[in-house]
Write an enzyme that holds these catalytic residues in place. Structure first.
Site, PDB file in Angstrom:
ATOM      1  N   ILE A   7     -60.881  89.994   5.343  1.00  0.00           N
ATOM      2  CA  ILE A   7     -62.235  89.643   6.441  1.00  0.00           C
ATOM      3  C   ILE A   7     -62.490  90.962   7.394  1.00  0.00           C
ATOM      4  O   ILE A   7     -63.766  90.628   7.203  1.00  0.00           O
ATOM      5  CB  ILE A   7     -62.004  88.690   7.145  1.00  0.00           C
ATOM      6  CG1 ILE A   7     -61.212  87.255   6.394  1.00  0.00           C
ATOM      7  CG2 ILE A   7     -62.552  88.199   8.463  1.00  0.00           C
ATOM      8  CD1 ILE A   7     -61.499  85.710   7.066  1.00  0.00           C
ATOM      9  N   SER A  31     -58.012  80.775  14.627  1.00  0.00           N
ATOM     10  CA  SER A  31     -57.643  79.238  13.748  1.00  0.00           C
ATOM     11  C   SER A  31     -57.946  78.086  13.969  1.00  0.00           C
ATOM     12  O   SER A  31     -57.590  77.567  15.343  1.00  0.00           O
ATOM     13  CB  SER A  31     -56.707  80.301  12.818  1.00  0.00           C
ATOM     14  OG  SER A  31     -56.224  78.596  12.204  1.00  0.00           O
ATOM     15  N   TYR A  76     -47.482  80.352  14.646  1.00  0.00           N
ATOM     16  CA  TYR A  76     -48.737  80.831  14.218  1.00  0.00           C
ATOM     17  C   TYR A  76     -50.191  80.124  15.273  1.00  0.00           C
ATOM     18  O   TYR A  76     -51.118  80.914  15.958  1.00  0.00           O
ATOM     19  CB  TYR A  76     -49.013  81.331  12.570  1.00  0.00           C
ATOM     20  CG  TYR A  76     -49.859  80.777  11.627  1.00  0.00           C
ATOM     21  CD1 TYR A  76     -51.008  82.495  12.631  1.00  0.00           C
ATOM     22  CD2 TYR A  76     -51.279  79.940  11.862  1.00  0.00           C
ATOM     23  CE1 TYR A  76     -52.220  82.494  12.278  1.00  0.00           C
ATOM     24  CE2 TYR A  76     -52.441  80.201  11.881  1.00  0.00           C
ATOM     25  CZ  TYR A  76     -53.154  81.872  11.748  1.00  0.00           C
ATOM     26  OH  TYR A  76     -54.667  82.005  11.298  1.00  0.00           O
ATOM     27  N   LYS A 121     -52.634  81.508  18.357  1.00  0.00           N
ATOM     28  CA  LYS A 121     -53.909  81.168  18.290  1.00  0.00           C
ATOM     29  C   LYS A 121     -54.656  80.628  19.380  1.00  0.00           C
ATOM     30  O   LYS A 121     -55.458  80.416  19.661  1.00  0.00           O
ATOM     31  CB  LYS A 121     -54.674  80.731  16.929  1.00  0.00           C
ATOM     32  CG  LYS A 121     -54.290  81.648  15.508  1.00  0.00           C
ATOM     33  CD  LYS A 121     -54.779  82.716  15.677  1.00  0.00           C
ATOM     34  CE  LYS A 121     -54.235  83.864  14.653  1.00  0.00           C
ATOM     35  NZ  LYS A 121     -55.523  85.401  14.459  1.00  0.00           N
ATOM     36  N   SER A 127     -57.794  86.289   1.409  1.00  0.00           N
ATOM     37  CA  SER A 127     -57.006  88.026   1.927  1.00  0.00           C
ATOM     38  C   SER A 127     -56.277  87.894   1.815  1.00  0.00           C
ATOM     39  O   SER A 127     -55.403  88.013   1.310  1.00  0.00           O
ATOM     40  CB  SER A 127     -57.721  87.406   3.181  1.00  0.00           C
ATOM     41  OG  SER A 127     -57.456  86.987   4.064  1.00  0.00           O
TER      42      SER A 127
END
Length: 316
Positions: free
Chosen positions: A35, A171, A199, A203, A235
């Site tokens: 990205i 996210s 994670y 975010k 990605s």
């Protein structure tokens, strides 16, 4: 990148970046692949000067800049690479010192695209924090704070002011957490690997930071800040997964150029709500945890203490 358990097959609006960015400079972290590379490529195609930032080394970024040149026909003079390792707060500080040493006419910045991030990593950072928290949030927090003095609004073709932009890749995983983490003992313990709660928590911290920053920036300073969900994207974000898992993921995810669209939307469109959370090139509803103002304020104050910046004076 940008994990989502629910949106992989959802249609996205057909917004396309087409607004010229001539004379404007952007930083894109993680700009050599995925990205980040798609974001940098589009900005260069729109006429912007782009500084690609990351830790993989000059060879990787030379290759990325060559691909941008070939894809867009832009001049190599409009592209640059600077080293930055988000695993280390000292590296962030060194980057800011290096930026300060640039010629005066090359310090001004219209956009900071905080794109780089990880799904998870074993161990602790050099600063003693869990890796997701350090890379996805704490180093991004410090980088943004240190670059604020260089962010400068610009004029559009009709002479109207356009705010400088801070775009932080978040996210939808931030919706699936147990709250904003502020306990230092917890944050200095190793996480649970890929797509653990750590994670999503990192975010959630990103969204909290963007909202807090927007309330503290004086309107006349001309800086807007946004958190964005890119959608599930094929990605390098997935590279540490087994090959069979990467193939499965690739079959249900979008390509990086589409994953970059919401970052580009917030980086180039006008009259967007600063402090907002955006997905699919539109305003989205963030986690209800952000309504806990005591916790968001606590995270801000502790983040300032951990990184050594003032909680009150933004532009020093």
């Amino acid at each position: 990148m940008g994990f989502s358990p629910v949106d992989a097959g959802r249609a996205t609006p057909e917004w396309a970046p087409n607004k010229r960015q001539d004379g404007r400079r952007f930083i894109v972290t993680g700009g050599n692949r995925g990205i980040g590379l798609a974001t940098a490529t589009t900005l260069a195609a729109l006429g912007a000067s782009v500084v690609l930032v990351g830790h993989e080394g000059a060879e990787a970024f030379d290759s990325a800049m060559e691909s941008i040149e070939l894809a867009t026909g832009c001049s190599r003079d409009n592209l640059a690479y600077m080293a930055l390792d988000l695993r280390s707060l000292d590296s962030v500080r060194a980057f800011a010192r290096a930026w300060e040493q640039r010629p005066i006419n090359e310090r001004g910045l219209f956009g900071l695209i905080n794109n780089a991030g990880i799904a998870g990593m074993p161990g602790l950072s050099a600063d003693g924090f869990e890796m997701c928290f350090q890379i996805n949030y704490l180093s991004m927090f410090l980088l943004t704070r240190l670059m604020l003095p260089y962010l400068t609004p610009a004029k559009d073709s009709e002479g109207n002011q356009e705010n400088a932009r801070i775009v932080c890749v978040s996210s939808s995983a931030h919706l699936f957490t147990l709250g904003i983490p502020t306990d230092e003992k917890y944050l200095r313990q190793e996480g649970g690997g890929f797509f653990s709660l750590r994670y999503g928590e990192s975010k959630l911290c990103v969204n909290s930071f963007v909202a807090q920053l927007a309330t503290r920036l004086e309107p006349e300073r001309g800086i807007s800040a946004f958190a964005v969900h890119p959608g599930s994207t094929a990605s390098g974000f997935w590279n540490s997964f087994p090959v069979w898992a990467q193939r499965c993921i690739a079959s249900v995810t979008q390509d990086p150029s589409r994953g970059a669209r919401t970052s580009l939307f917030c980086a180039t469109e006008n009259n967007l709500a600063s402090g907002g959370y955006y997905a699919d090139c539109a305003r989205a509803t963030p986690s209800f945890w952000l309504g806990n103002k005591d916790k968001t304020a606590e995270l801000w104050l502790k983040s300032c203490a951990w990184t050594g910046v003032s909680p009150n004076t933004l532009l020093k």
